[in-house]
Design an enzyme around this catalytic site. Structure first.
Site, PDB file in Angstrom:
ATOM      1  N   LYS A 283       0.882  -1.159   0.041  1.00  0.00           N
ATOM      2  CA  LYS A 283       0.090   0.032  -0.074  1.00  0.00           C
ATOM      3  C   LYS A 283       0.873   1.267   0.008  1.00  0.00           C
ATOM      4  CE  LYS A 283      -1.510   2.755   2.888  1.00  0.00           C
ATOM      5  NZ  LYS A 283      -1.625   4.113   2.325  1.00  0.00           N
TER       6      LYS A 283
ATOM      7  N   CYS B 175      13.531  11.380   6.113  1.00  0.00           N
ATOM      8  CA  CYS B 175      13.514  10.783   7.402  1.00  0.00           C
ATOM      9  C   CYS B 175      14.718  11.150   8.022  1.00  0.00           C
ATOM     10  CB  CYS B 175      13.132   9.346   7.383  1.00  0.00           C
ATOM     11  SG  CYS B 175      14.151   8.321   6.494  1.00  0.00           S
TER      12      CYS B 175
END
Length: 502
Positions: free
Chosen positions: A179, A293
């Protein structure tokens, strides 16, 4: 992509629309206009994809496919990625807002990941022989695929993060349902097409485009899923872990960071050293508009050089050219969404209210200064005189915002760098080799750079300490996440034990 724009759900070898018929417009963050329409799947679509992956693992050929053949398929995928580099790089730019050159580099890295895991499994032996202390026993530890893997990826590096999960999952012989982020799904959809073109059997690779609260939640909780690998925010990652815990699934989480970039004065003792440290601090903080990140969003600078360093840093940051990532000369694109820009604005406002000093940026660019003016742009921002109690220093902004803290001693620098709930990455800049090794050894972060920032190697593990997550991606440990170890003990001379008198 060869599939219909509205048929972006791939289940058991077929492209389909969402069972509900729902769709979602995908916006180009450079102008806030839709450029694609995808299927908006839900829990029922996730169920269908999981069923296909389960059948393909339990009854299909892929888990038992010889390692050499699996490795050959991964290499074919890498070749296809290189073939489509320009198209995919452009698509990544439009989807995520990054410059097209960043998009091209991402595709190169994706191809490298597939080649690395192909080479890694191809070079393995038949298992690790364990010395049982007798010639009458043959004992070996072998590795088998986990099973059905649920892969949930973020919006900032859609295809790169997908490859870090898909390549080792396939190399190990698993099947999967992926996903992608609902706002940047396009290149992941394209990758599934390439897997099919490379010859992957039906049902092995499945994708459901849709939101996390329905599709992601169902993947995490479904009893037929054996492993969940999630990259994203701390709040969502915690929910994924809680849902997976009910079924005692294997879980791998990469949850971001609040990464320190520690600069000692001796790194700036020469003009070249000063220029390099400033340049790298800009790269650390503002690549992809800070939506990384591992972004070096916390500059921790020795007090004696703070004023000179921050002044030059702010001067250069103010000159960063913003615009659509496909335009020549653009150095930094927009934020991915209006929501992300508003979040960034909120952090800057709170920092100023808490006493931070704005050195540059801190606002949306003037419409006359940028093209197109309707995109989600925000100026690269430097906030000086920050301290640990500020939200902007403690929490992950995921925007073009750099905070500045100062130190006087090595111990103070290490304490500041480690004073975070996260522990993904960090850097130390110094001309003193002994200090570099000492500080790197004391930093509680999964990756530590010395006199550099941002590079990674597919053969080296990536992941973090603390709330940056659980498990590792890339490297041998990244493959191990997608495997179970099995000990096979064979008695070559079986005889009665006579434990019981009988």
């Amino acid at each position: 992509m060869s599939v219909s724009a509205r048929k972006t759900i791939h289940v058991d070898g077929e492209w389909r629309s969402a069972l509900s018929g729902a769709t979602r417009e995908i916006l180009d963050p450079a102008d806030a206009k839709p450029f694609a329409v995808v299927a908006e799947g839900g829990a029922e679509d996730a169920d269908a994809a999981i069923a296909a992956a389960r059948a393909a693992f339990d009854q299909g050929p892929w888990p038992g496919t010889p390692v050499a053949e699996r490795a050959a398929l991964l290499r074919r995928v890498a070749d296809l990625l290189r073939r489509d580099r320009e198209e995919l790089g452009l698509l990544e730019s439009r989807d995520a807002g990054k410059t097209v050159e960043e998009g091209r580099v991402d595709i190169d890295c994706v191809a490298d990941a597939f080649v690395y895991f192909a080479d890694l499994v191809a070079a393995e032996g038949a298992g690790r022989v364990v010395d049982a202390g007798t010639d009458t026993v043959h004992s070996v530890v072998v590795h088998e695929p986990v099973g059905v893997c649920a892969l949930i990826t973020p919006w900032n590096y859609p295809l790169l993060q997908a490859s870090w999960k898909i390549a080792p999952a396939l190399a190990a012989g698993n099947t999967f349902v992926i996903k992608p982020s609902e706002i940047t799904p396009m290149t992941t959809v394209a990758l599934i097409d390439l897997l099919v073109e490379a010859g992957l059997p039906a049902g092995v690779a499945n994708i459901v485009t849709g939101p996390g609260h329905s599709v992601g939640a169902r993947l995490a909780e479904h009893p037929d899923v054996d492993l969940v690998s999630f990259t994203g925010g701390l709040v969502s990652g915690t929910k994924v872990a809680q849902a997976a815990a009910v079924g005692v699934k294997k879980v791998a989480l990469e949850l971001g960071g609040k990464n320190p970039n520690v600069v000692f004065a001796d790194a700036c003792a020469t003009d070249e050293g000063f220029d390099t440290a400033v340049d790298q601090a800009l790269n650390a903080a503002f690549i992809h508009s800070g939506q990384v990140c591992s972004a070096g969003s916390r500059l921790i600078i020795e007090e004696s050089v703070r004023e000179r360093f921050v002044a030059e840093l702010a001067r250069r940051a103010a000159k960063i050219r913003l615009g659509r990532g496909t335009e020549d000369g653009v150095e930094c694109g927009p934020l991915v969404s209006e929501q992300q820009r508003a979040k960034t604005e909120g952090y800057v406002a709170s920092a100023l209210a808490e006493g931070a000093v704005l050195r540059t940026g801190g606002q949306r660019p003037e419409p006359s200064d940028i093209r197109p003016a309707t995109g989600y742009f925000y100026e690269p921002t430097v906030l000086d005189h920050c301290h640990r109690e500020m939200r902007v220093v403690r929490e992950e902004v995921f925007g073009p915002v750099l905070t500045v803290e100062t130190f006087r001693t090595e111990d103070e620098a290490v304490a500041l760098a480690n004073d975070t709930e996260y522990g993904l990455a960090g850097a130390v800049w110094t001309a003193d080799a002994g200090r570099a090794r000492r500080v790197a050894g004391r930093l509680r972060h999964g990756t530590v750079w010395i006199n550099d920032f941002h590079p990674y190697l597919p053969q080296a593990e990536w992941g973090g300490f603390g709330k940056s997550g659980v498990g590792r991606e890339l490297g041998p440990a990244g493959l191990a996440e997608y495997r179970e170890s099995k000990h096979v003990y064979q008695n070559l001379d079986p005889r009665p034990v006579r434990w019981f008198a009988g």
